[in-house]
Design an enzyme around this catalytic site. Structure first.
Site, PDB file in Angstrom:
ATOM      1  N   ASN A 118      -2.935   2.308   4.939  1.00  0.00           N
ATOM      2  CA  ASN A 118      -1.908   1.171   4.821  1.00  0.00           C
ATOM      3  C   ASN A 118      -1.909   0.400   6.220  1.00  0.00           C
ATOM      4  OD1 ASN A 118       0.424  -0.414   4.434  1.00  0.00           O
ATOM      5  ND2 ASN A 118       1.836   1.153   4.735  1.00  0.00           N
ATOM      6  N   GLY A 119      -1.845  -0.916   5.989  1.00  0.00           N
ATOM      7  CA  GLY A 119      -1.719  -1.873   7.323  1.00  0.00           C
ATOM      8  C   GLY A 119      -3.058  -2.356   7.522  1.00  0.00           C
TER       9      GLY A 119
ATOM     10  N   GLU B 278      20.464 -16.931  -0.281  1.00  0.00           N
ATOM     11  CA  GLU B 278      20.101 -15.642  -1.362  1.00  0.00           C
ATOM     12  C   GLU B 278      19.697 -15.693  -2.693  1.00  0.00           C
ATOM     13  OE1 GLU B 278      18.841 -12.981  -0.338  1.00  0.00           O
ATOM     14  OE2 GLU B 278      19.509 -11.371  -1.861  1.00  0.00           O
TER      15      GLU B 278
ATOM     16  N   HIS C  35      21.446 -35.545   2.588  1.00  0.00           N
ATOM     17  CA  HIS C  35      20.403 -36.171   3.725  1.00  0.00           C
ATOM     18  C   HIS C  35      18.927 -36.003   2.988  1.00  0.00           C
ATOM     19  CE1 HIS C  35      23.272 -36.707   6.764  1.00  0.00           C
ATOM     20  NE2 HIS C  35      23.843 -35.696   6.528  1.00  0.00           N
TER      21      HIS C  35
ATOM     22  N   ARG D  34       6.564  -0.772  -3.954  1.00  0.00           N
ATOM     23  CA  ARG D  34       5.939  -1.187  -2.696  1.00  0.00           C
ATOM     24  C   ARG D  34       4.826  -2.355  -2.959  1.00  0.00           C
ATOM     25  NH1 ARG D  34       6.264   1.736   1.780  1.00  0.00           N
ATOM     26  NH2 ARG D  34       4.534   1.151   2.590  1.00  0.00           N
TER      27      ARG D  34
ATOM     28  N   CYS E 283       0.854  -1.279   0.018  1.00  0.00           N
ATOM     29  CA  CYS E 283      -0.085   0.029  -0.094  1.00  0.00           C
ATOM     30  C   CYS E 283       0.929   1.258   0.053  1.00  0.00           C
ATOM     31  CB  CYS E 283      -1.013  -0.023   1.083  1.00  0.00           C
ATOM     32  SG  CYS E 283      -2.249  -1.437   1.126  1.00  0.00           S
TER      33      CYS E 283
ATOM     34  N   LYS F 181       7.320  -4.529  -1.671  1.00  0.00           N
ATOM     35  CA  LYS F 181       8.793  -4.294  -1.299  1.00  0.00           C
ATOM     36  C   LYS F 181       8.941  -4.199   0.376  1.00  0.00           C
ATOM     37  CE  LYS F 181      12.989  -2.652  -1.822  1.00  0.00           C
ATOM     38  NZ  LYS F 181      13.911  -3.618  -2.213  1.00  0.00           N
TER      39      LYS F 181
ATOM     40  N   TRP G 204      -2.518  -2.858  -1.702  1.00  0.00           N
ATOM     41  CA  TRP G 204      -2.378  -4.340  -1.865  1.00  0.00           C
ATOM     42  C   TRP G 204      -3.148  -4.810  -0.835  1.00  0.00           C
ATOM     43  CZ3 TRP G 204      -0.255  -8.268   1.502  1.00  0.00           C
ATOM     44  CH2 TRP G 204       0.451  -9.333   0.784  1.00  0.00           C
TER      45      TRP G 204
ATOM     46  N   GLU H 115      12.243 -15.166  -6.637  1.00  0.00           N
ATOM     47  CA  GLU H 115      11.200 -13.869  -6.802  1.00  0.00           C
ATOM     48  C   GLU H 115      11.007 -13.428  -7.925  1.00  0.00           C
ATOM     49  OE1 GLU H 115      13.917 -11.431  -4.194  1.00  0.00           O
ATOM     50  OE2 GLU H 115      12.037 -10.803  -3.251  1.00  0.00           O
TER      51      GLU H 115
ATOM     52  N   LYS I 251      16.486 -14.994  -4.801  1.00  0.00           N
ATOM     53  CA  LYS I 251      16.659 -13.951  -6.130  1.00  0.00           C
ATOM     54  C   LYS I 251      15.844 -14.651  -7.083  1.00  0.00           C
ATOM     55  CE  LYS I 251      16.919 -10.940  -4.404  1.00  0.00           C
ATOM     56  NZ  LYS I 251      17.222 -10.785  -3.375  1.00  0.00           N
TER      57      LYS I 251
HETATM   58  C1  AGP Z   1      14.147  -9.301  -0.991  1.00  0.00           C
HETATM   59  O1  AGP Z   1      14.510  -9.404  -2.331  1.00  0.00           O
HETATM   60  C2  AGP Z   1      12.901  -9.269  -0.617  1.00  0.00           C
HETATM   61  N1  AGP Z   1      12.009  -8.275  -1.484  1.00  0.00           N
HETATM   62  C3  AGP Z   1      12.448  -9.548   0.763  1.00  0.00           C
HETATM   63  O2  AGP Z   1      12.840 -10.929   1.355  1.00  0.00           O
HETATM   64  C4  AGP Z   1      12.914  -8.732   1.662  1.00  0.00           C
HETATM   65  O3  AGP Z   1      14.345  -8.694   2.051  1.00  0.00           O
HETATM   66  C5  AGP Z   1      12.294  -8.767   3.274  1.00  0.00           C
HETATM   67  O4  AGP Z   1      10.879  -8.705   3.106  1.00  0.00           O
HETATM   68  C6  AGP Z   1      12.689  -7.988   4.282  1.00  0.00           C
HETATM   69  O5  AGP Z   1      12.577  -6.608   4.009  1.00  0.00           O
HETATM   70  P1  AGP Z   1      13.168  -5.618   4.893  1.00  0.00           P
HETATM   71  O6  AGP Z   1      14.741  -5.627   4.592  1.00  0.00           O
HETATM   72  O7  AGP Z   1      12.606  -4.193   4.381  1.00  0.00           O
HETATM   73  O8  AGP Z   1      12.771  -5.861   6.307  1.00  0.00           O
END
Ligand code: AGP
Length: 610
Positions: free
Chosen positions: A104-105, A483, A506, A27, A2, A605, A78, A490, A487
């Protein structure tokens, strides 16, 4: 998650609002809307076309005659309560069309409020939790005929974390603004009032920024060309400029942000050590004496920020010799963790607003632990609630997939490790200096890795037809593997997992066949040979092997493996360079499939819900 943009004054136009919303697109959203209000009436527009909603709102604005309004307020939604649809898009209005709200929230107690208001005769147009806010304001106003008091009383009743802006459509010269554990920033120029979820929305207009304190109703009005804020909030220092939120000559923000990594790390490290070698943090409300007594460190974070914390654990344990626990924020707060005043809980968060991490930190504070935050946003909610802050200076990160902030977070955490090691004398001052010098070499190594992007892309071309990806690593290579997998899933929606290399046998090795790619993070270290043995195991089962290495294994060509060559740095700092080819690989696959790497489906985001 949002986005809110509100403007009162001469600059209140539909164009300015939609431009602000565009800068909040990162966002994440599925619908958008705005209200334009003047002394003679108002107009509302809502669009629900998933991630095309803002572009369609833009078209609507372009096709519209420019008209003089007093206030304009927009929103990207959102969905949480109620599916994405036009009726659920914000702004929401009360029954008498006097008030408009954007939010927002989540209003956690919305059901009981809604039931009560229904009994009182209010009619609801949407399925959202948000709509109760505006009817509640209407109800209170009916009783006391005072807008400020009505909004204040309504806010008091709301439970949950949220940012809310209310506009009185009958007198559109004021905005009523409130936040609780959700981002909201106020801005002014000489004669206009602005409010937004994040600074980038306001960068081209605002001269002074203010942070909205938790749980405090701020009323902003523009009367006779003068902005009045009541109560006057604290000024927020913002050193971002408009070029930093502009995609420039790049095809997307993710490629721009990958390129910016050397600068992001250099800026994060700069100025942390004075001439006599003393390391400093940004805001320290814990005395160095207290920090010396730290017996245990717990790192909390989500997604990429969690992975940065996992990388730092190795340096913290090695340099500071204290046990380090690491936990996903959303799990930490519900497991009754054992904390004490000698525990330091470190929250890692790019936005500084992620609700899960914020709640974990507040749980830590309640249990008497000390808290420290690594954040990229000055004055973010977490930065304000913690005992100490260390800012990453990566600049605004717009792409949903974090890249430059990952590298900057690791840099900041390594500084923290060296700071504590110096304080606790677990390293000699000369060793600290030597390590700082090695850390300061990493930005150049990153530039070298960035100069190999076209090689990484060429290598990635050979991987386009594969179905599944597994990333493996040992020691600091393990969080890099996580990571890399994050990526890829995502921004390409490809099944991908990260594992400690020793764990393959395992279970996960059962998944390995000739449709799988195994990416091994294999920079030279004491565990290098062991890792290569794991690589043998997957190669023998038909997987395509890709090796991230600072020295190509001698037989890699012979065996048909692909290699992402990266520069050599201190082993504990190597994740900052090893991650680059993985970011490039994910980006390349995303673009090759015609996807938008900056705006992956279903993701936001800043995640401000639990
Ligand atoms: C990373 O590519 C993601 N968009 C996501 O995992 C992000 O790192 C996570 O939501 C944490 O966000 P923040 O660092 O703003 O707390």
């Amino acid at each position: 998650m949002c986005g809110i943009v509100g403007i009162v004054g001469d600059k209140a136009t539909a164009r300015a609002v939609v431009d602000g919303l565009k800068r909040l697109e990162y966002r994440g959203y599925d619908s958008a809307g705005m209200v334009l209000a003047s002394n003679v009436g108002f107009e509302v527009k809502r669009i629900s076309q998933d991630t095309s909603s803002v572009a369609l709102l833009d078209d609507w604005v372009n096709a519209k005659e420019v008209e003089k309004v007093s206030a304009a307020m927009g929103h990207t939604r959102w969905a949480t309560h109620g599916r994405p649809s036009e009726i659920n898009a914000h702004p929401h209005l009360d029954c008498s069309n006097q008030f408009a709200v954007v939010h927002n929230g989540i209003v956690e107690n919305y059901k009981e409020i809604r039931e009560r208001l229904l009994k009182l005769g209010h009619e609801f147009a949407s399925d959202t939790d948000t709509e109760v806010i505006v009817h509640l304001v209407e109800e209170r106003f009916r009783l006391n005929n005072d807008v400020h008091q009505a909004v204040s009383e309504a806010f008091e009743e709301l439970e949950g974390s949220m940012a809310v802006v209310v506009l009185n459509l009958k007198e559109p010269d004021s905005l009523y603004m409130m936040r609780r554990m959700a981002p909201l920033v106020i801005g002014t120029d000489l004669d206009n009032l602005f409010v937004a979820s994040d600074v980038p929305a306001l960068l081209d207009s605002v001269t002074t920024y203010f942070s909205v304190p938790e749980d405090t109703l701020i009323t902003g009005s523009v009367r006779r060309g003068k902005v009045v804020l009541e109560p006057v909030p604290e000024v927020l220092e913002v050193d971002w400029d408009i070029s930093k939120v502009d995609v420039g000559g790049y095809s997307d923000f993710m490629s721009k942000e990958i390129d910016e990594q050397p600068r992001a790390l250099r800026d994060t490290l700069a100025g942390r050590v004075d001439k006599v070698g003393v390391i400093s943090l940004d805001e320290l409300k814990i005395s160095p004496e207290e920090l010396k007594t730290v017996q245990k460190i717990v790192i909390v974070g989500c997604g990429t920020s969690l992975h940065a914390g996992m990388v730092a654990r190795y340096a913290l344990e090695h340099f500071v010799r204290v046990p380090v626990e690491i936990e996903v924020s959303s799990e930490f707060r519900y497991r009754d963790p054992v904390l004490s005043p000698t525990t330091l809980v470190v929250g890692v968060s790019q936005s500084g607003e992620t609700l899960d991490t914020m709640m974990a930190l507040s749980e830590a504070r309640a249990s008497g632990a000390r808290t420290l935050v690594i954040s990229n946003v000055v004055g973010s909610s977490m930065a304000r609630m913690a005992d100490a802050v260390l800012y990453t200076r990566a600049g605004p990160e717009i792409s949903v997939a974090s890249t430059k902030t990952f590298v900057a977070q690791i840099g900041a955490l390594e500084i923290l490790a060296l700071y504590l090691a110096d304080l606790k004398r677990t390293l000699f001052p000369s060793e600290v200096q030597e390590l700082i010098a090695k850390l300061n070499d990493v930005p150049n190594a990153l530039s070298e890795a960035i100069s190999s992007i076209s090689d990484y892309e060429k290598t990635t071309q050979t991987l386009l037809g594969y179905e599944r990806f597994y990333f493996i690593g040992r020691n600091v290579g393990y969080p890099v593997a996580l990571e890399g997998a994050l990526k890829l899933k995502e921004i390409t929606y490809t099944p991908s997992e990260g594992y400690p290399a020793g764990e393959l046998k395992h279970g996960p090795i059962a998944m390995i066949d000739d449709k799988a790619v195994v990416v091994a993070i294999a920079s030279k270290s004491a565990l290098y040979e062991k890792l290569l043995a794991n690589v043998e195991e997957v190669r023998a089962r038909g997987a395509k092997v890709v090796i991230v290495a600072n020295e190509a294994p001698v037989d890699s060509k012979l065996r048909g493996d692909e290699v992402f060559l990266v520069p050599r740095v201190h082993q504990l700092f190597s994740p900052m360079v090893d991650v680059v080819p993985l970011q490039v690989m994910a980006h390349y696959i995303s673009v090759s499939r015609g996807l938008d790497p900056d705006r992956p489906r279903n993701l936001a985001k800043t995640v401000t819900v639990e």
